[in-house]
Design an enzyme around this catalytic site. Sequence first.
Site, PDB file in Angstrom:
ATOM      1  CG  HIS A  49      -0.329   0.277   2.559  1.00  0.00           C
ATOM      2  ND1 HIS A  49      -0.514  -0.726   3.339  1.00  0.00           N
ATOM      3  CD2 HIS A  49       0.459   0.693   3.076  1.00  0.00           C
ATOM      4  CE1 HIS A  49       0.966  -0.510   4.771  1.00  0.00           C
ATOM      5  NE2 HIS A  49       1.104   0.717   3.755  1.00  0.00           N
TER       6      HIS A  49
HETATM    7  P1  TYD Z   1      -2.315  -4.444   8.119  1.00  0.00           P
HETATM    8  O1  TYD Z   1      -2.854  -2.893   7.292  1.00  0.00           O
HETATM    9  O2  TYD Z   1      -2.513  -5.295   7.525  1.00  0.00           O
HETATM   10  O3  TYD Z   1      -0.601  -4.466   8.167  1.00  0.00           O
HETATM   11  P2  TYD Z   1       0.251  -4.419   6.765  1.00  0.00           P
HETATM   12  O4  TYD Z   1       1.522  -2.523   6.759  1.00  0.00           O
HETATM   13  O5  TYD Z   1       0.830  -5.315   6.419  1.00  0.00           O
HETATM   14  O6  TYD Z   1      -0.370  -4.039   5.005  1.00  0.00           O
HETATM   15  O7  TYD Z   1      -2.453  -4.273   9.120  1.00  0.00           O
HETATM   16  C1  TYD Z   1      -2.645  -5.405  10.127  1.00  0.00           C
HETATM   17  C2  TYD Z   1      -3.994  -5.649  11.032  1.00  0.00           C
HETATM   18  O8  TYD Z   1      -3.847  -4.531  11.856  1.00  0.00           O
HETATM   19  C3  TYD Z   1      -5.292  -4.643  10.651  1.00  0.00           C
HETATM   20  O9  TYD Z   1      -6.290  -5.578  10.988  1.00  0.00           O
HETATM   21  C4  TYD Z   1      -4.996  -3.010  11.066  1.00  0.00           C
HETATM   22  C5  TYD Z   1      -5.154  -3.501  11.964  1.00  0.00           C
HETATM   23  N1  TYD Z   1      -3.784  -1.913  12.417  1.00  0.00           N
HETATM   24  C6  TYD Z   1      -4.236  -0.896  13.642  1.00  0.00           C
HETATM   25  O10 TYD Z   1      -5.221  -1.553  13.896  1.00  0.00           O
HETATM   26  N2  TYD Z   1      -3.825   0.175  13.570  1.00  0.00           N
HETATM   27  C7  TYD Z   1      -2.186  -0.022  13.308  1.00  0.00           C
HETATM   28  O11 TYD Z   1      -1.723   1.388  13.366  1.00  0.00           O
HETATM   29  C8  TYD Z   1      -2.179  -0.944  11.956  1.00  0.00           C
HETATM   30  C9  TYD Z   1      -0.873   0.129  10.712  1.00  0.00           C
HETATM   31  C10 TYD Z   1      -2.698  -1.535  11.338  1.00  0.00           C
END
Ligand code: TYD
Length: 141
Positions: A49
């Site tokens: 992303h």
């Molecule tokens: P995700 O966005 O999938 O991580 P990546 O950076 O690998 O794409 O995040 C994993 C999970 O954690 C998702 O359910 C959202 C949650 N999350 C939060 O609650 N707060 C945060 O600051 C972040 C980065 C993720």
Amino acid sequence: MQVIKYAFQQHGDERGQLVALEEHKDIPFEIKRVYYMYDTGIDVHRGFHAHKSLEQIMICIHGSCKVLLDNGKEKKVVFLEKPYEGLYIANNMWREMYDFSKDAVLMVLASDYYDEKDYIRNYDEFLKTVEQYSKGEEANK
Ligand code: TYD
């Protein structure tokens, strides 16, 4: 494409090392959120992303991992393995994290609270966004 890596000051003595990070001093933004990833599977790739406005600094405080940065025109792979090194990731930058060592702890300092609306999770949409952005930059010249 310029990769911005910070080498933070290490306060080392016979007891070991210590790194302190202060917003607007060591970190070029207000730190509103800190999160970290650990126990990441060996073959896992995460991220995929970009952010519309969020700025981040990634620090692999233990172990190692790779970060692919993609500004829509160029890609660079950065290897993070030092707990005193920070990789700056601007907005409108696609990122993928992979090749995590078993013991990797990847910590991220972020300039804002978690907001799903700030995410661009579709790569084609990302390319369109950066194209529009560079057209705007051209028009402002
Ligand atoms: P995700 O966005 O999938 O991580 P990546 O950076 O690998 O794409 O995040 C994993 C999970 O954690 C998702 O359910 C959202 C949650 N999350 C939060 O609650 N707060 C945060 O600051 C972040 C980065 C993720």
